[in-house]
Design a protein around this motif. Sequence first.
Motif, PDB file in Angstrom:
ATOM      1  N   GLY A 180       0.792  -1.214   0.000  1.00 52.92           N
ATOM      2  CA  GLY A 180       0.000   0.000   0.000  1.00 52.92           C
ATOM      3  C   GLY A 180       0.830   1.272   0.000  1.00 52.92           C
ATOM      4  N   CYS A 181       0.199   2.380  -0.385  1.00 52.41           N
ATOM      5  CA  CYS A 181       0.855   3.684  -0.355  1.00 52.41           C
ATOM      6  C   CYS A 181      -0.205   4.757  -0.167  1.00 52.41           C
ATOM      7  N   TRP A 182       0.250   5.942   0.271  1.00 45.76           N
ATOM      8  CA  TRP A 182      -0.677   7.058   0.518  1.00 45.76           C
ATOM      9  C   TRP A 182       0.123   8.354   0.503  1.00 45.76           C
ATOM     10  N   TRP A 183      -0.483   9.429   0.046  1.00 46.18           N
ATOM     11  CA  TRP A 183       0.159  10.728   0.114  1.00 46.18           C
ATOM     12  C   TRP A 183      -0.166  11.366   1.459  1.00 46.18           C
ATOM     13  N   ASN A 184       0.879  11.822   2.178  1.00 49.28           N
ATOM     14  CA  ASN A 184       0.698  12.451   3.479  1.00 49.28           C
ATOM     15  C   ASN A 184       0.746  13.968   3.308  1.00 49.28           C
ATOM     16  N   ALA A 185      -0.408  14.608   3.381  1.00 45.52           N
ATOM     17  CA  ALA A 185      -0.476  16.054   3.197  1.00 45.52           C
ATOM     18  C   ALA A 185       0.140  16.825   4.347  1.00 45.52           C
ATOM     19  N   MET A 186       0.374  16.154   5.484  1.00 47.14           N
ATOM     20  CA  MET A 186       0.969  16.828   6.631  1.00 47.14           C
ATOM     21  C   MET A 186       2.459  17.081   6.438  1.00 47.14           C
ATOM     22  N   ASP A 187       3.159  16.152   5.783  1.00 49.10           N
ATOM     23  CA  ASP A 187       4.603  16.341   5.589  1.00 49.10           C
ATOM     24  C   ASP A 187       5.002  16.367   4.120  1.00 49.10           C
ATOM     25  N   ASN A 188       3.998  16.339   3.213  1.00 55.41           N
ATOM     26  CA  ASN A 188       4.245  16.367   1.774  1.00 55.41           C
ATOM     27  C   ASN A 188       5.225  15.282   1.352  1.00 55.41           C
ATOM     28  N   ARG A 189       4.980  14.085   1.879  1.00 55.03           N
ATOM     29  CA  ARG A 189       5.785  12.939   1.486  1.00 55.03           C
ATOM     30  C   ARG A 189       4.889  11.782   1.049  1.00 55.03           C
ATOM     31  N   PHE A 190       5.461  10.941   0.204  1.00 55.72           N
ATOM     32  CA  PHE A 190       4.799   9.738  -0.290  1.00 55.72           C
ATOM     33  C   PHE A 190       5.208   8.576   0.614  1.00 55.72           C
ATOM     34  N   TRP A 191       4.232   7.990   1.308  1.00 58.60           N
ATOM     35  CA  TRP A 191       4.491   6.884   2.226  1.00 58.60           C
ATOM     36  C   TRP A 191       4.106   5.567   1.552  1.00 58.60           C
ATOM     37  N   PHE A 192       4.938   4.557   1.709  1.00 59.02           N
ATOM     38  CA  PHE A 192       4.640   3.265   1.098  1.00 59.02           C
ATOM     39  C   PHE A 192       5.133   2.129   1.974  1.00 59.02           C
TER      40      PHE A 192
END
Length: 471
Positions: free
Chosen positions: A325-337
């Motif tokens: 899975g992956c998601w964009w984190n708008a809190m730190d402007n990073r791509f988490w996977f």
Amino acid sequence: MSFNDMTLHRRALIRNAFAAGAVVATGGVWAGLAAGPAGAASPYRGGYGPLVADPAGILDLPAGFQYKILAKGSTLYDGSGRSTYDDGQPFAGYADGAASFAIAGNRTALVTNHEVRIGLDGEVEDDPGDAVPHTFRGEPVPTYDPEDIGGCSVIVVDRNNEVVGIRPAIAGTRNNCAGGPTPWGTWLTCEENTDEGPTKPHGYVFEVDPSCGETVATPYTGMGRMDHEAVAIDPRTSIAYLTEDDGNGSLYRYVPNNTSMRYGSLHADGGTLSCMKVGDLERLGEVTVPGTELPLEWLEIAEPDVGGLNSTLPDGVTRSDKLEGCWWNAMDNRFWFVVSEEGEVEELFHRGQVWAYDPATGLVELMVHIPGPDEDMPFDGPDNITIAPWGQPFLCEDGDGDQFVIGVDPDGSLWPLAQNRIEVEDEGELEVNEFAGANFSPDCRTLFVSVQVPGTTFAITGPWGEVRNGA
């Protein structure tokens, strides 16, 4: 209100939801997190306390939390029966990746994948009763391969999480595993299968309109043909990041030529697909120390629309087992996977990792490392991920033994939010199945999540805005 009446109103709401997380960050990772739904100090440490045994034997949650079953699809379910679409057809099974969207009428549309498939010989591997219907109320559903059985459904709920309607949204795809929401308010559904199929090739990304008004079953070939798992979009650029659930897969970046951020823009004018190169690593799982940061480069792929794409990747590519899975984190402007595991069973590098990639710095950081077999670690095999509006990751477990929804703290520590207690029979033995599709409602008050088998979709509510034990 009909599904077709739920139109462009949601777009502004979704854009606002993507942007909201960016205005409250005040420091490093998770510093100054957003307030919870009630405006209280944001929760981010230690969990919500021990799980309380569910008398119904379905879902254990912390005190103060409740669940509601929205839909039931799998024929293995031994409860009160399966849900149906609005035209009476049984709701499809094997629920997987999902996201929710604000739509007209103060309602929420939950778009849910169904990871059903047919075999190479054309025989149905999963129960045909779990197929996504190709028609709805006598009208055709947007369908890619007329002889395949996967796809997505839309569950519409009101503010009290009462189900208003359920309908198929796209059909004729295969192994719709995960995917991801777009900043313009649509869902990207990913096929985790590259078979030729009965009539068409598979292994693509498709776009789904939650209001079911714009969806056309067009494969986004520029985003690659592979065992797709999930996708996340940088809302500032339209750039898509994609994971590949394959034992020898990679991480991908797709830069669209059209950045108008509307339905179809990712596909309209093509784009450039690249794969990751992380330092001199051959395998991403070789890294074992959380906090490690490494430079990530992108190697352009000349021909993205080929079967067995990962066998043709450029020299120097970094690979990994089971990028999930992956998601964009708008809190730190990073791509988490997420990487579910890496290595042979006897010599695992790890039994789960969470990474975060920063496009601004070009660095990827190991956030969570679950070591190899370890009696002191109750969790393994993370799969889907979602990022709460206040910046906190939650993981859906697909590992051995017990299955949890897992909360992640800023220091990488893990704690249980929910435990699946529904036992199903598999080859004569009782077991519990994976969680999938966790995502928060647009108003931040509900966590939607499914148990894949028996296909059961939940709405979980509780004191999300309260400071938790250990905060």
